[in-house]
Design a protein around this motif. Sequence first.
Motif, mmCIF file in Angstrom:
data_model
loop_
_atom_site.group_PDB
_atom_site.id
_atom_site.type_symbol
_atom_site.label_atom_id
_atom_site.label_comp_id
_atom_site.label_asym_id
_atom_site.label_seq_id
_atom_site.Cartn_x
_atom_site.Cartn_y
_atom_site.Cartn_z
ATOM 1 N N VAL A 274 43.370 37.417 44.923
ATOM 2 C CA VAL A 274 42.105 37.926 45.229
ATOM 3 C C VAL A 274 41.869 37.780 46.713
ATOM 4 O O VAL A 274 41.166 38.894 47.246
ATOM 5 C CB VAL A 274 40.998 36.934 44.430
ATOM 6 N N GLY A 300 46.058 45.756 43.609
ATOM 7 C CA GLY A 300 44.683 45.431 43.099
ATOM 8 C C GLY A 300 44.562 45.884 41.513
ATOM 9 O O GLY A 300 44.026 45.048 40.645
ATOM 10 N N SER A 304 44.067 42.713 38.690
ATOM 11 C CA SER A 304 43.056 42.814 37.574
ATOM 12 C C SER A 304 43.545 42.608 36.268
ATOM 13 O O SER A 304 43.034 42.062 35.627
ATOM 14 C CB SER A 304 42.401 44.433 37.855
ATOM 15 N N LEU A 308 42.633 39.568 33.968
ATOM 16 C CA LEU A 308 42.059 40.063 32.674
ATOM 17 C C LEU A 308 42.901 39.252 31.560
ATOM 18 O O LEU A 308 42.149 38.560 30.601
ATOM 19 C CB LEU A 308 42.101 41.180 32.265
ATOM 20 N N GLN A 334 36.502 42.507 35.427
ATOM 21 C CA GLN A 334 37.931 42.785 35.511
ATOM 22 C C GLN A 334 37.980 44.154 35.011
ATOM 23 O O GLN A 334 39.059 44.781 35.612
ATOM 24 C CB GLN A 334 38.526 41.675 34.748
ATOM 25 N N ASN A 337 36.986 46.525 37.804
ATOM 26 C CA ASN A 337 38.041 46.633 38.897
ATOM 27 C C ASN A 337 39.337 47.188 38.442
ATOM 28 O O ASN A 337 39.855 48.075 39.392
ATOM 29 C CB ASN A 337 38.200 45.031 39.303
ATOM 30 N N LEU A 338 39.559 47.071 37.185
ATOM 31 C CA LEU A 338 41.008 47.592 36.856
ATOM 32 C C LEU A 338 40.593 49.356 36.808
ATOM 33 O O LEU A 338 41.749 49.978 37.396
ATOM 34 C CB LEU A 338 41.436 47.191 35.621
#
Length: 351
Positions: A274, A300, A304, A308, A334, A337-338
């Motif tokens: 992160v 990234g 993610s 998750l 999450q 972000n994904l």
Amino acid sequence: MNFVVNTGNAQRDQEELGRYQQQYRAQGLDVYAQPLPTGGFQVTVFQPQPGAAGQQQYGAPPQQYGAPPPQQYGAPPPQQYGAPPPNNAAAVYAMAGGGGAMSAGATATDGAPPLTVQRVAYLRKVYGLLSVAAFLALGAGWASVTLGPTMDMTTSDGHVLRVPLLVSIMLQNPIVMYGAFGLLFVGTFAASAVSKVRVLNVVALMAIALLMGVELSPMVFVAQFSAGLGDSLSANPVRDTMVMVLAVFSGITGYVFVTRKDFSWMRSILSMGVVVVFAACILTFVFQTEVFSLAVASVGALLSIGLLLYVTSYIFRNSEMDDAVGDALSLLVQLRNLFMFLLRILMSSRR
């Protein structure tokens, strides 16, 4: 019923063992725990025999006629004369990140704790809240890019297009767009802080979901516009991103549901990841190149997925089942972000 308790941490093993003892003894069952040489406990749950009182030690499994006496708690396992020493393959497997120790001949799910009625009800609550929040986020994003008044905008290559008012404000004023992200960032922490406050926690979760949809709307609009010009990697990046996110989420949830492996060992790795990805996202403003942006988005997306998996495993195995809103919020963050990282990859230029 037999299963293994082995989280990789001795104190956590004792806590898990105490929880199972309290749970099963409340149901009128006895629990016998035998330490394993590789760490953790082999737990046996059995129905006590009323007529065997005084003949059998309390907490020990029923002994068959002619069978060797049960092993005392904390004593090393008996070894037959001439037999080889215990196999340490389970310890090596656990250290390698296998998600739990497995003895010889055991299956991958032997060490998985059973899903109790209480945990199943808790999981339904968590995923019910997540479903409502995700629906609100999608609805807010769709409304932001399709409904309301519009404004004319001219692109850098001379195209004139009509843009929804909210999206145009955010595209023309980067400060507003970054401010929306900052508000989402702070709001997520605030929602997490009140996740156990009744009513307020649900309101905060739904507000964060709506803000997520609005905050991502400029990116969604630009992705669809680029696809319309034939300049994106995918012909329909938003649709394809949603399909990919749903596939990843379903695959991870199904895998954890079947195996119920413990992925708590990933925590330190993901924490470092992160920090690295956050620093790389800041550097994208300095190195404004397509290759660097795609590299950051790719890392990234992998991070993610790992987060998750970690959060899902925590909810299925280690959650105290007292913060359904907080667990749903963790999953929602999450997924958001994904979606963002995958959309950035699919909307990249073909040139």
